[in-house]
Design a protein around this motif. Structure first.
Motif, PDB file in Angstrom:
ATOM      1  N   SER A  83     -10.335  47.562  22.574  1.00  0.00           N
ATOM      2  CA  SER A  83     -11.238  46.493  22.149  1.00  0.00           C
ATOM      3  C   SER A  83     -10.435  45.326  21.563  1.00  0.00           C
ATOM      4  CB  SER A  83     -12.218  47.053  21.100  1.00  0.00           C
ATOM      5  OG  SER A  83     -13.201  46.095  20.784  1.00  0.00           O
ATOM      6  N   HIS A  84     -11.138  44.360  20.986  1.00  0.00           N
ATOM      7  CA  HIS A  84     -10.458  43.286  20.252  1.00  0.00           C
ATOM      8  C   HIS A  84     -11.302  42.969  19.025  1.00  0.00           C
ATOM      9  CE1 HIS A  84     -13.184  41.114  23.008  1.00  0.00           C
ATOM     10  NE2 HIS A  84     -13.314  40.261  22.008  1.00  0.00           N
ATOM     11  N   HIS A  85     -10.704  42.211  18.063  1.00  0.00           N
ATOM     12  CA  HIS A  85     -11.326  42.154  16.741  1.00  0.00           C
ATOM     13  C   HIS A  85     -12.759  41.635  16.764  1.00  0.00           C
ATOM     14  CE1 HIS A  85     -11.467  42.301  12.444  1.00  0.00           C
ATOM     15  NE2 HIS A  85     -11.740  41.005  12.343  1.00  0.00           N
ATOM     16  N   LEU A  86     -13.018  40.573  17.517  1.00  0.00           N
ATOM     17  CA  LEU A  86     -14.392  40.029  17.474  1.00  0.00           C
ATOM     18  C   LEU A  86     -15.394  41.002  18.097  1.00  0.00           C
ATOM     19  CD1 LEU A  86     -14.320  36.155  17.927  1.00  0.00           C
ATOM     20  CD2 LEU A  86     -14.551  37.532  15.869  1.00  0.00           C
ATOM     21  N   GLU A  87     -14.957  41.793  19.080  1.00  0.00           N
ATOM     22  CA  GLU A  87     -15.879  42.791  19.630  1.00  0.00           C
ATOM     23  C   GLU A  87     -16.150  43.874  18.568  1.00  0.00           C
ATOM     24  OE1 GLU A  87     -14.789  45.854  22.760  1.00  0.00           O
ATOM     25  OE2 GLU A  87     -16.192  44.607  23.905  1.00  0.00           O
ATOM     26  N   VAL A  88     -15.115  44.252  17.812  1.00  0.00           N
ATOM     27  CA  VAL A  88     -15.289  45.232  16.731  1.00  0.00           C
ATOM     28  C   VAL A  88     -16.179  44.636  15.640  1.00  0.00           C
ATOM     29  CG1 VAL A  88     -14.062  46.521  14.914  1.00  0.00           C
ATOM     30  CG2 VAL A  88     -13.120  46.424  17.220  1.00  0.00           C
ATOM     31  N   CYS A  89     -16.049  43.324  15.397  1.00  0.00           N
ATOM     32  CA  CYS A  89     -16.931  42.664  14.415  1.00  0.00           C
ATOM     33  C   CYS A  89     -18.393  42.790  14.864  1.00  0.00           C
ATOM     34  CB  CYS A  89     -16.569  41.188  14.290  1.00  0.00           C
ATOM     35  SG  CYS A  89     -15.018  40.873  13.422  1.00  0.00           S
ATOM     36  N   TYR A  90     -18.637  42.544  16.144  1.00  0.00           N
ATOM     37  CA  TYR A  90     -20.009  42.658  16.679  1.00  0.00           C
ATOM     38  C   TYR A  90     -20.510  44.083  16.475  1.00  0.00           C
ATOM     39  CZ  TYR A  90     -24.010  42.251  19.813  1.00  0.00           C
ATOM     40  OH  TYR A  90     -25.300  42.228  20.318  1.00  0.00           O
ATOM     41  N   LEU A  91     -19.663  45.057  16.835  1.00  0.00           N
ATOM     42  CA  LEU A  91     -20.031  46.478  16.702  1.00  0.00           C
ATOM     43  C   LEU A  91     -20.396  46.803  15.258  1.00  0.00           C
ATOM     44  CD1 LEU A  91     -20.085  49.418  17.865  1.00  0.00           C
ATOM     45  CD2 LEU A  91     -17.640  49.542  17.282  1.00  0.00           C
ATOM     46  N   MET A  92     -19.583  46.329  14.314  1.00  0.00           N
ATOM     47  CA  MET A  92     -19.847  46.641  12.900  1.00  0.00           C
ATOM     48  C   MET A  92     -21.118  45.963  12.412  1.00  0.00           C
ATOM     49  SD  MET A  92     -16.374  46.913  10.823  1.00  0.00           S
ATOM     50  CE  MET A  92     -15.138  48.049  11.425  1.00  0.00           C
ATOM     51  N   LEU A  93     -21.313  44.730  12.811  1.00  0.00           N
ATOM     52  CA  LEU A  93     -22.474  43.971  12.317  1.00  0.00           C
ATOM     53  C   LEU A  93     -23.776  44.486  12.917  1.00  0.00           C
ATOM     54  CD1 LEU A  93     -21.114  40.307  12.424  1.00  0.00           C
ATOM     55  CD2 LEU A  93     -21.877  41.513  10.369  1.00  0.00           C
ATOM     56  N   TYR A  94     -23.774  44.820  14.227  1.00  0.00           N
ATOM     57  CA  TYR A  94     -25.043  45.096  14.905  1.00  0.00           C
ATOM     58  C   TYR A  94     -25.176  46.543  15.383  1.00  0.00           C
ATOM     59  CZ  TYR A  94     -24.695  40.040  14.788  1.00  0.00           C
ATOM     60  OH  TYR A  94     -24.509  38.750  14.364  1.00  0.00           O
ATOM     61  N   GLY A  95     -24.115  47.352  15.276  1.00  0.00           N
ATOM     62  CA  GLY A  95     -24.258  48.791  15.512  1.00  0.00           C
ATOM     63  C   GLY A  95     -23.947  49.276  16.911  1.00  0.00           C
ATOM     64  N   GLU A  96     -23.842  48.360  17.882  1.00  0.00           N
ATOM     65  CA  GLU A  96     -23.550  48.760  19.267  1.00  0.00           C
ATOM     66  C   GLU A  96     -22.485  47.843  19.861  1.00  0.00           C
ATOM     67  OE1 GLU A  96     -26.202  51.920  19.183  1.00  0.00           O
ATOM     68  OE2 GLU A  96     -24.691  51.377  20.705  1.00  0.00           O
ATOM     69  N   LEU A  97     -21.748  48.344  20.841  1.00  0.00           N
ATOM     70  CA  LEU A  97     -20.820  47.473  21.573  1.00  0.00           C
ATOM     71  C   LEU A  97     -21.640  46.434  22.334  1.00  0.00           C
ATOM     72  CD1 LEU A  97     -18.332  50.158  22.949  1.00  0.00           C
ATOM     73  CD2 LEU A  97     -17.813  48.359  21.242  1.00  0.00           C
ATOM     74  N   PRO A  98     -21.200  45.185  22.375  1.00  0.00           N
ATOM     75  CA  PRO A  98     -21.998  44.121  22.995  1.00  0.00           C
ATOM     76  C   PRO A  98     -21.893  44.147  24.517  1.00  0.00           C
ATOM     77  CG  PRO A  98     -19.926  43.217  22.234  1.00  0.00           C
ATOM     78  CD  PRO A  98     -19.948  44.658  21.788  1.00  0.00           C
ATOM     79  N   THR A  99     -22.928  43.628  25.174  1.00  0.00           N
ATOM     80  CA  THR A  99     -22.794  43.358  26.625  1.00  0.00           C
ATOM     81  C   THR A  99     -21.894  42.121  26.740  1.00  0.00           C
ATOM     82  OG1 THR A  99     -24.647  41.813  26.565  1.00  0.00           O
ATOM     83  CG2 THR A  99     -25.165  44.155  27.005  1.00  0.00           C
ATOM     84  N   ALA A 100     -21.519  41.809  27.964  1.00  0.00           N
ATOM     85  CA  ALA A 100     -20.649  40.629  28.167  1.00  0.00           C
ATOM     86  C   ALA A 100     -21.341  39.371  27.641  1.00  0.00           C
ATOM     87  CB  ALA A 100     -20.325  40.503  29.653  1.00  0.00           C
ATOM     88  N   TYR A 196      -9.387  34.614  18.493  1.00  0.00           N
ATOM     89  CA  TYR A 196      -9.381  34.759  17.042  1.00  0.00           C
ATOM     90  C   TYR A 196      -7.982  34.961  16.478  1.00  0.00           C
ATOM     91  CZ  TYR A 196     -11.548  36.423  12.618  1.00  0.00           C
ATOM     92  OH  TYR A 196     -11.963  36.572  11.309  1.00  0.00           O
ATOM     93  N   ALA A 197      -7.226  35.871  17.055  1.00  0.00           N
ATOM     94  CA  ALA A 197      -5.886  36.188  16.519  1.00  0.00           C
ATOM     95  C   ALA A 197      -4.910  35.066  16.836  1.00  0.00           C
ATOM     96  CB  ALA A 197      -5.381  37.520  17.092  1.00  0.00           C
ATOM     97  N   ALA A 198      -4.960  34.551  18.061  1.00  0.00           N
ATOM     98  CA  ALA A 198      -4.051  33.467  18.448  1.00  0.00           C
ATOM     99  C   ALA A 198      -4.313  32.229  17.590  1.00  0.00           C
ATOM    100  CB  ALA A 198      -4.225  33.143  19.922  1.00  0.00           C
ATOM    101  N   ASN A 199      -5.596  31.990  17.284  1.00  0.00           N
ATOM    102  CA  ASN A 199      -5.964  30.835  16.467  1.00  0.00           C
ATOM    103  C   ASN A 199      -5.345  30.968  15.071  1.00  0.00           C
ATOM    104  OD1 ASN A 199      -7.234  28.369  16.173  1.00  0.00           O
ATOM    105  ND2 ASN A 199      -9.301  29.197  16.127  1.00  0.00           N
ATOM    106  N   PHE A 200      -5.393  32.187  14.527  1.00  0.00           N
ATOM    107  CA  PHE A 200      -4.823  32.387  13.189  1.00  0.00           C
ATOM    108  C   PHE A 200      -3.313  32.129  13.209  1.00  0.00           C
ATOM    109  CE2 PHE A 200      -4.391  33.671   8.960  1.00  0.00           C
ATOM    110  CZ  PHE A 200      -3.376  34.608   8.833  1.00  0.00           C
TER     111      PHE A 200
END
Ligand code: SDX
Length: 431
Positions: A83-100, A196-200
């Protein structure tokens, strides 16, 4: 939690009290002691909360004995590799892995919130240039409630959502600004064409005088560090966020409280302390001296980056970070980094030492993260700010979960009082 109708009996002062037992989907049962004081007139006693479940949650599960860490059921090593961080953020916030489509929408929303109010640039100027970036982070994040007042009403679900997105989006920008400010370089604006990571990395390391190209391997390692620090059940800083939030404080103030708690060397400050310890050890032949100091009860010295309150086998995050450390250092041609040599020999020595085996002490998440960050060019003072920006999604996800919980009420522990009983005031002439 499932009400199993099981109960535990407590015999006290000739009375027997029934304590309901609740069972989790996985992990230990809990004893419900909420009515104990009212029924039996006694408190339970658990400084450090080593045996206390402070809440119920569906976000993260840790099995300290197995060295297992799940986020919404997904093992950390799978998330770190797939995965990548923003997808993990979505998972944590909303409880499921996001669709595309859901992921694209979420990434766009976060990207559009990465800039901070221009007036915040002046806010930084009140700090000394040599201020620790964590001091700046605590101050600026707490002040976000003064700049983003339209997302501070915790009773408005939409404002809660906006505050969560703003915090996830802006923490990297603020952390990068704290770094730039500390080295006297101009702030660098975020770029919407970078992930997200490259931007940082871009906001930390680019300068106006020349083009800066983010190395994809470093960006991947940075993203993996974000994922591995994202959440960790009811650790000290998350519990701080929950307790601050229980009084109804605004989300920015609650996250600032979490950042302040994370700063401690026993918690998120350990990555900085670990690197400083490795530098103090300096060479492999001094390791035995420090191992003996760590074992000496009369010496306050501890091996920073070792041990954990919950993990008593291995920290699964350290295993993943160890792989990343090898990749990054090889890429940077510093695989012979003396600090890494000391770290690897220290790990080998400690893992074979009777004291550490008996006390179940082994490298935790902070042991290898500092080595990677040092190799990437960050000063040790930026290690904990990076931990804080990574953990923001965990804090705010737990915050959202708590606010939405109908059982939510102000946290108010009691105490075992060992002070004086009532006595009368004595005038100074008589003392
Ligand atoms: C994080 O909670 C979390 O989830 C935190 C975290 C997260 O993601 O949020 O995982 C992040 O904070 C990781 C931990 C980072 N901290 C460090 O690396 C600092 C060094 N570690 C120690 O301070 C300690 O191990 C703690 C604080 C992490 C855990 O402390 P515990 O479980 O409360 O253990 P303890 O202090 O009761 O120690 C148990 C025994 C003691 O000896 P005795 O009193 O039983 O004789 O182990 C010894 C301690 O002296 N001990 C160590 C040691 N850690 C514990 N001895 C030497 N070196 C160490 N690092």
């Amino acid at each position: 939690m499932t009400d199993t109708k099981k109960t535990a009996q407590l015999s006290l002062n000739g009375e027997t009290y029934e304590l309901p037992i609740f069972s989790p989907t996985t992990g230990p049962d809990v004893l419900d002691i909420r009515k104990l004081y009212g029924q039996a007139g006694v408190f339970t006693y658990d400084p450090g909360f080593t045996s206390t479940a402070s809440c119920d949650s569906t976000i993260t599960y840790i099995d300290g004995g197995k060295g297992e860490l799940l986020h919404r059921g997904y093992p950390i090593d799978q998330l770190a590799s797939k995965s990548h961080h923003l997808e993990v953020c979505y998972l944590m916030l909303y409880g499921e892995l996001p669709t595309a489509a859901q992921l694209e929408d979420f990434e766009t929303r976060v990207t559009r919130h990465t800039m901070v109010h221009e007036q915040m640039h002046n806010f930084f100027r009140g700090f000394r240039r040599d201020a620790h970036p964590m001091a700046t982070l605590v101050g600026v994040v707490g002040a976000m409630s003064a700049f983003y007042h339209d997302s501070t009403d915790i009773n408005d679900p939409w404002q809660r959502e906006v505050a969560a997105i703003r915090l996830i989006a802006k923490l990297p920008t603020i952390a990068a600004m704290a770094y730039k400010y500390s080295i006297g370089q101009p702030f660098v604006y975020p770029r919407n064409d970078l992930d997200y990571a490259a931007n940082f990395l871009h906001m930390c390391f680019s300068v106006p005088a020349e083009e800066y190209h983010v190395d994809p391997i470093l960006a991947r390692a940075m993203d993996r560090i974000f994922i591995l620090h994202a959440d960790h059940e009811q650790n000290a800083s998350t519990s701080t966020v929950r307790l601050a939030s229980s009084s109804g404080a605004n989300p920015f103030a609650c996250i600032a409280a979490g950042i302040a708690c994370l700063w401690g060397p026993a918690h998120g400050g350990a990555n900085q302390a670990c690197l400083e310890m490795l530098k103090e050890i300096g060479s492999v032949d001094r390791i035995p001296e420090f191992i003996e100091r760590a074992k000496d009860k009369n010496d306050p010295f501890r091996l920073m980056g070792f041990g954990h309150r919950v993990y008593k086998n291995t920290d699964p995050r350290a295993k993943v970070l160890k792989q990343s450390a090898d990749e990054v250092l090889e890429l940077l041609g510093v695989e012979n980094n003396p600090l890494l040599q000391v770290a690897k020999e220290l790990e080998r020595t400690a893992l074979n030492d009777e004291y550490f085996i008996e006390k179940k002490l082994f490298p935790n998440v902070d042991f290898y993260s500092g080595i990677i960050l040092e190799a990437m060019g960050f000063p040790t003072s930026m290690f904990t700010p990076i931990f804080a920006l990574s953990r923001t999604v965990g804090w705010i996800s737990q915050w959202k979960e708590m606010i939405a919980d109908p059982q939510n009420k102000i946290g108010r522990p009691r105490q075992l009082y060992l002070g004086e009983t009532e006595r009368n005031y004595v005038d100074i002439e008589s003392r």
